[in-house]
Write an enzyme that holds these catalytic residues in place. Structure first.
Site, mmCIF file in Angstrom:
data_model
loop_
_atom_site.group_PDB
_atom_site.id
_atom_site.type_symbol
_atom_site.label_atom_id
_atom_site.label_comp_id
_atom_site.label_asym_id
_atom_site.label_seq_id
_atom_site.Cartn_x
_atom_site.Cartn_y
_atom_site.Cartn_z
ATOM 1 N N LYS A 63 0.642 14.986 1.242
ATOM 2 C CA LYS A 63 -0.483 15.089 0.819
ATOM 3 C C LYS A 63 -0.846 16.823 0.432
ATOM 4 O O LYS A 63 -1.645 17.237 -0.189
ATOM 5 C CB LYS A 63 -1.707 14.727 1.385
ATOM 6 C CG LYS A 63 -1.737 13.145 1.616
ATOM 7 C CD LYS A 63 -2.925 12.747 2.530
ATOM 8 C CE LYS A 63 -3.072 11.157 2.698
ATOM 9 N NZ LYS A 63 -3.894 10.623 1.479
ATOM 10 N N LYS A 87 -9.092 14.524 3.651
ATOM 11 C CA LYS A 87 -8.130 13.009 3.733
ATOM 12 C C LYS A 87 -7.183 13.282 4.951
ATOM 13 O O LYS A 87 -7.118 14.421 5.669
ATOM 14 C CB LYS A 87 -7.316 12.946 2.669
ATOM 15 C CG LYS A 87 -6.566 14.419 1.902
ATOM 16 C CD LYS A 87 -5.814 14.404 0.823
ATOM 17 C CE LYS A 87 -6.493 14.220 -0.414
ATOM 18 N NZ LYS A 87 -6.434 12.967 -1.275
ATOM 19 N N ARG A 88 -6.500 12.209 5.218
ATOM 20 C CA ARG A 88 -5.611 12.397 6.383
ATOM 21 C C ARG A 88 -4.645 13.583 6.044
ATOM 22 O O ARG A 88 -4.198 13.821 5.049
ATOM 23 C CB ARG A 88 -4.557 11.361 6.770
ATOM 24 C CG ARG A 88 -5.449 10.034 7.250
ATOM 25 C CD ARG A 88 -6.080 10.432 8.691
ATOM 26 N NE ARG A 88 -4.834 10.255 9.656
ATOM 27 C CZ ARG A 88 -4.831 9.632 10.575
ATOM 28 N NH1 ARG A 88 -5.749 8.634 10.807
ATOM 29 N NH2 ARG A 88 -3.904 9.553 11.434
ATOM 30 N N HIS A 111 0.776 -1.117 0.036
ATOM 31 C CA HIS A 111 -0.090 0.072 0.098
ATOM 32 C C HIS A 111 0.696 1.215 -0.032
ATOM 33 O O HIS A 111 0.355 2.287 0.062
ATOM 34 C CB HIS A 111 -0.806 0.025 1.208
ATOM 35 C CG HIS A 111 -2.178 -0.663 1.081
ATOM 36 N ND1 HIS A 111 -3.392 -0.049 0.392
ATOM 37 C CD2 HIS A 111 -2.511 -2.015 1.379
ATOM 38 C CE1 HIS A 111 -4.312 -1.059 0.345
ATOM 39 N NE2 HIS A 111 -3.960 -2.267 0.927
ATOM 40 N N LYS A 141 -13.952 8.916 -5.248
ATOM 41 C CA LYS A 141 -15.324 9.174 -4.809
ATOM 42 C C LYS A 141 -15.965 10.572 -5.296
ATOM 43 O O LYS A 141 -17.137 10.801 -5.584
ATOM 44 C CB LYS A 141 -15.400 9.429 -3.010
ATOM 45 C CG LYS A 141 -15.017 8.026 -2.383
ATOM 46 C CD LYS A 141 -14.765 8.273 -0.857
ATOM 47 C CE LYS A 141 -13.890 7.135 -0.390
ATOM 48 N NZ LYS A 141 -13.427 7.612 0.956
ATOM 49 N N THR A 161 -8.387 6.924 -2.812
ATOM 50 C CA THR A 161 -9.648 6.428 -3.044
ATOM 51 C C THR A 161 -10.599 7.607 -3.058
ATOM 52 O O THR A 161 -11.668 7.694 -3.694
ATOM 53 C CB THR A 161 -10.126 5.139 -2.242
ATOM 54 O OG1 THR A 161 -9.830 5.853 -0.821
ATOM 55 C CG2 THR A 161 -9.487 4.011 -2.525
HETATM 56 C C1 PLP Z 1 -11.928 7.643 1.318
HETATM 57 C C2 PLP Z 1 -11.522 8.077 2.599
HETATM 58 C C3 PLP Z 1 -10.279 8.276 2.789
HETATM 59 C C4 PLP Z 1 -9.319 8.200 1.782
HETATM 60 O O1 PLP Z 1 -9.179 9.428 1.445
HETATM 61 P P1 PLP Z 1 -7.663 9.965 0.392
HETATM 62 O O2 PLP Z 1 -8.067 11.037 -0.398
HETATM 63 O O3 PLP Z 1 -7.756 8.476 -0.707
HETATM 64 O O4 PLP Z 1 -6.543 9.560 1.322
HETATM 65 C C5 PLP Z 1 -9.943 8.508 4.104
HETATM 66 N N1 PLP Z 1 -10.744 8.672 5.132
HETATM 67 C C6 PLP Z 1 -12.053 8.586 4.878
HETATM 68 C C7 PLP Z 1 -12.989 8.784 6.175
HETATM 69 C C8 PLP Z 1 -12.624 8.247 3.705
HETATM 70 O O5 PLP Z 1 -13.814 7.799 3.459
#
Ligand code: PLP
Length: 842
Positions: A571, A565-566, A374, A677, A673
């Site tokens: 990032k 995101k985190r 990952h 979305k 991911t």
């Molecule tokens: C999808 C999701 C992530 C992953 O987000 P990235 O933008 O791919 O880092 C992190 N936290 C939550 C709550 C999510 O639903």
């Protein structure tokens, strides 16, 4: 259970209360559950009572589908996949289960009849935050797709008592509060105490040659813990198949040490219990960074050992199979290296406890596991100091050393005694003190290894894992991540779902490739208008929530520019902030500037020990405070930080975005991911050529994607050439002004002036993540976005095309690829019989 109408007509059936799907039946079942399970009437029920009564009503309808799924699995002796993951970030269950049962509207109606509101009750559910971010959420989306595609699957993980912390923002800083997700009970799980197993730790090993001249080892642990499984049914979408999520809880074997107790040492007696139960107490809150803590290794081994014992028992005792074909009936996917000690544990169980010879055991083991990598970040690669590992798992250390000896012989043979290779590929890192490299153990012990996006897999095979790739090229493949369209569109974006279904029917929810059919409508004005209206509805919903929770009023006509995101330096949330300050300065220079209004929305947690990430959160909130209080700027720019970003509140964020920020340094984000979305919900991406962004751009078309920044190769090249951020700082006027303002305390008038100095020093002197190098390209791209947004008709067209071309990013596609290329498992047929009260139909 089944009832008939009181008088006359004995043949007219009243639907069964636990399975019926009519509005009236649901209403009756709900009231029944409220009365008999919660012990409440409508007039004295709390919101939680009402939520639980709905949850039990829904659970009843899942139960017989689930039991039939398990029966079908046993009857057909099908090959099963076990998905081993230290994290499952499931999100609230109720809404998703209603969608998957096809009952969402019916339940809404039933509750409306009782003057209750479904949305209100959905909001009551406490989310099980058993994951950090993308990796845990991927495991959750995979379970949804596995169940939906009628595949026999079990998710195995840890039932943390405290999941990811709740984030509070105090004076702009993150503070962490424990997450007691179980405090109001959990209606979705069932404890299976009868299926508990023992897990051992510590102690010594003893070896001898037995009467058959076999080398034997016995492990005498100094600590034994009970693992109790808690099962949650994961129902597929509009199918009778349900997968199992089996999470392990640690308990003490003997609640009391009676000898200690009899001596009068009550607390000493409870000590052992506390020590055991601590194992599943709390999730480590680090994302993309290893903690290296002993308890973390204990957690990993705990759930892996329980899982493998469970799988072997199922194979040998329930299905009555011989141990020799375990790998034919079961395949186990390792979600990152967190469960990779499984390779040594399966060897131990086979060799020591089932008396399988080493070579046969190794054949079974390396044909059972498959491993997903990952990350490329070195700080996220797990390795355990050998002394620590040996203290907790003495027998596993011996087994790993044996596996390594045999493996390195193979390496020498394959590469003609190339000592560099031997050193680089060894499972033991001997560069300073000795460490066990868990990724190497996972690769050596697996029949398949995959990355999670094209670029990521490419970089793995060409750099990080190149030696392994040269030795076993066929073991490696790519499986680009995906997300479950049911949760991320159907449930999260009701308005868009209705619009799409009214034009192309509902086939797309099961097979996202049907979205292509919508492209016939992309140029039709009424459809475009309806599309903008659905987007506006989602923006208004988010705006209302932000106003209700934070008192900040948003302009829904502005561009909703979202980065959730985190929080991590790679990032680059701080690159986003530099753009905001740049716009702010332009407005200060020219208050009449005709700029397209923007709302910048951030959300995300920082690891509690990650200083720089926490400083970035403070930075966002400080800039927000200055801008949102500036009488001129606030008319055009708003900055919002959403506290406690999680699955539940993210569901109203993704649908509301006009712009999706995917701005990681190229080569650092394995896949992402969140990007998928956003795309499914019709946001346009501003992104680097990183992770799955590359594939998103390929799918939606480069004219519908805002690209900027260095490529992964260019990043490497710049670093090799001695990258010097100082030069960029000195030469770029707008950039220099932003950094100087931060340095002079412009955005920290309420705090000490030097607040952001560590961040600025880092950017000017090292800038490991190339923020300054990408700054101008990012600003130019943002300017293109503002310009493009003015042409609303074309923007809407681009938005539609992002959605219609997003089908590759359904986790259904990802899971089908895993099935075909790796797992070789097939759908099972689950048939729930029609309701017949006269027969024993259950
Ligand atoms: C999808 C999701 C992530 C992953 O987000 P990235 O933008 O791919 O880092 C992190 N936290 C939550 C709550 C999510 O639903």
């Amino acid at each position: 259970m089944a009832t008939k109408t009181k008088n006359s007509e004995p043949d007219i059936l009243v639907e069964d209360d636990r399975t019926g799907l009519e509005t009236a039946t649901l209403k009756r079942a709900f009231l029944d559950n409220l009365f008999y399970i919660q012990g409440k009437r409508l007039d004295n029920a709390t919101r939680n009572d009402l939520y639980l009564a709905v949850a039990y009503t829904v659970r009843d309808r899942i139960m017989h589908r689930w039991l039939h799924s398990q029966k079908a699995l046993n009857d057909h002796d099908s090959r099963v996949v076990g998905y081993l993951s230290a994290e499952f970030l499931m999100g609230p269950h109720l809404g998703n289960n209603l969608i998957n049962l096809g009952l969402y509207e019916t339940m809404e109606e039933s509750l409306n009849d009782l003057n209750l509101n479904l949305t209100d009750l959905l909001d009551q559910e406490e989310e099980p935050g058993l994951g950090n971010g993308g990796l845990g959420r991927l495991a959750a989306c995979f379970l949804d797709s596995l169940a939906t595609l009628n595949l026999p699957a079990i998710g195995y993980g840890i039932r943390y008592e405290f999941g990811i912390f709740e984030q509070k923002i105090e004076n702009g800083w993150q503070s962490e509060v424990t997450d007691k997700w179980l405090k109001f009970g959990n209606p979705w799980e069932i404890a299976r105490n009868e299926a508990c197993v023992e897990v051992k730790f510590g102690g010594q090993t003893e070896n001898w040659w037995d009467e058959n001249d076999q080398y034997r080892v016995e492990w005498n642990p100094d600590h034994v813990v009970l693992a109790i499984p808690y099962d949650t049914p994961i129902l597929g979408y509009l199918t009778d198949n349900a997968a199992i999520l089996r999470l392990w809880k640690a308990e003490a074997t003997n609640t009391f040490d009676f000898q200690t107790f009899n001596r009068g040492d009550y607390f000493g007696a409870v000590d052992e219990k506390v020590k055991s139960e601590n194992i599943t107490k709390v999730l480590y809150p680090n994302d993309e960074q290893v903690s290296g803590r002993e308890l973390r290794l204990i957690q990993q081994y705990f759930f892996v050992s329980a899982t493998l014992q469970d799988c072997l028992r199922y194979h040998l005792e329930i299905r009555n199979n011989p141990v020799s074909n375990f790998h034919e009936k079961m395949t186990l996917q390792l979600n990152d290296t967190h469960p990779s000690v499984a390779v040594a544990e399966l060897m131990r169980l086979l060799v020591d406890e089932h008396q399988v010879e080493w070579d046969d055991a190794w054949h079974i083991t390396k044909n059972t596991f498959a491993y997903t990598n990952h990350t490329l970040l070195p700080e996220a690669l797990e390795r355990w100091p050998m002394p620590m590992f040996g203290k907790i798992l003495p027998r596993h250390l011996e087994i790993i050393l044996e596996i390594n000896d045999r493996f390195l012989e193979q390496v020498k043979e394959h590469f003609h005694s190339d000592n560099g290779r031997v050193r680089r590929m060894s499972i033991i890192d001997e560069s300073d003190q000795k460490y066990i490299r868990m990724a190497h153990l996972a690769i050596v012990g697996s029949y398949a290894v995959n990355g999670v996006a094209e670029l990521h897999t490419h970089l793995l095979t060409q750099n990080v894992l190149h030696d392994f790739y040269e030795m076993w090229p066929k073991k490696f493949s790519n499986k680009t991540n995906g997300v479950a369209p049911r949760r991320w569109v159907v449930l999260s974006n009701r308005a868009l779902t209705k619009l799409i279904t009214s034009h192309i029917g509902d086939g797309w929810t099961k097979d996202l490739t049907y979205l292509k059919l919508l492209e016939d409508h992309v140029d039709k004005k009424p459809f475009q208008n309806a599309w903008s209206k659905a987007k506006m509805e989602a923006k208004e919903k988010l705006a209302k929530w932000v106003f209700d929770t934070q008192g900040i009023k948003l302009n829904t006509k502005s561009i909703f520019d979202i980065q959730v995101k985190r929080i991590h330096e790679y990032k680059r949330q701080h690159l986003n902030v530099l753009h905001i300050i740049t716009l702010y300065n332009r407005l200060r220079d020219n208050p009449k500037l005709n700029m397209v209004p923007r709302t910048f929305i951030f959300g995300g947690k920082a690891a509690p020990g990650y200083f720089m990430a926490k400083l970035i959160i403070k930075l966002i909130n400080s800039v927000a405070q200055v801008i949102n209080n500036d009488p001129v700027a606030r008319k055009k720019i708003k900055v919002v930080f959403i506290p406690d970003y999680n699955v539940k509140n993210s569901q109203q964020v993704y649908p509301a975005a006009d712009v999706s920020e995917q701005i990681s340094t190229a080569g650092k984000e394995a896949s992402g991911t969140g990007n998928m979305k956003f795309t499914m919900n019709g946001a346009l991406t501003i992104g680097t050529l990183d992770g799955a962004n590359i594939e998103i751009r390929e799918e939606v078309g480069e004219e519908n994607f805002f690209l900027f920044g260095l490529t992964a190769d260019e990043v490497e090249e710049r670093k090799r050439g001695g990258y010097n951020p100082w030069n960029i700082y000195n030469q770029n006027h707008e950039l220099k002004r932003c950094l100087d303002m931060l340095e002079m305390g412009y955005f920290s008038p309420w705090d000490e002036a030097k607040l952001f100095q560590p961040l600025i020093d880092n950017l000017k002197n090292h800038d490991d993540y190339m923020v300054l190098a990408d700054y101008q390209s990012y600003i130019d791209c943002q300017d293109r976005i503002s310009k493009a947004f003015k042409d609303q008709e074309n923007w809407t067209r681009m938005s539609i095309l992002n959605t219609t071309r997003s089908s590759k990013f359904s986790s259904d596609r990802t899971i089908m690829e895993y099935c075909e290329d790796i797992w070789k498992i097939e759908p099972i047929e689950v048939n729930v019989p029609d309701y017949d009260p006269k027969s024993n139909w259950h």
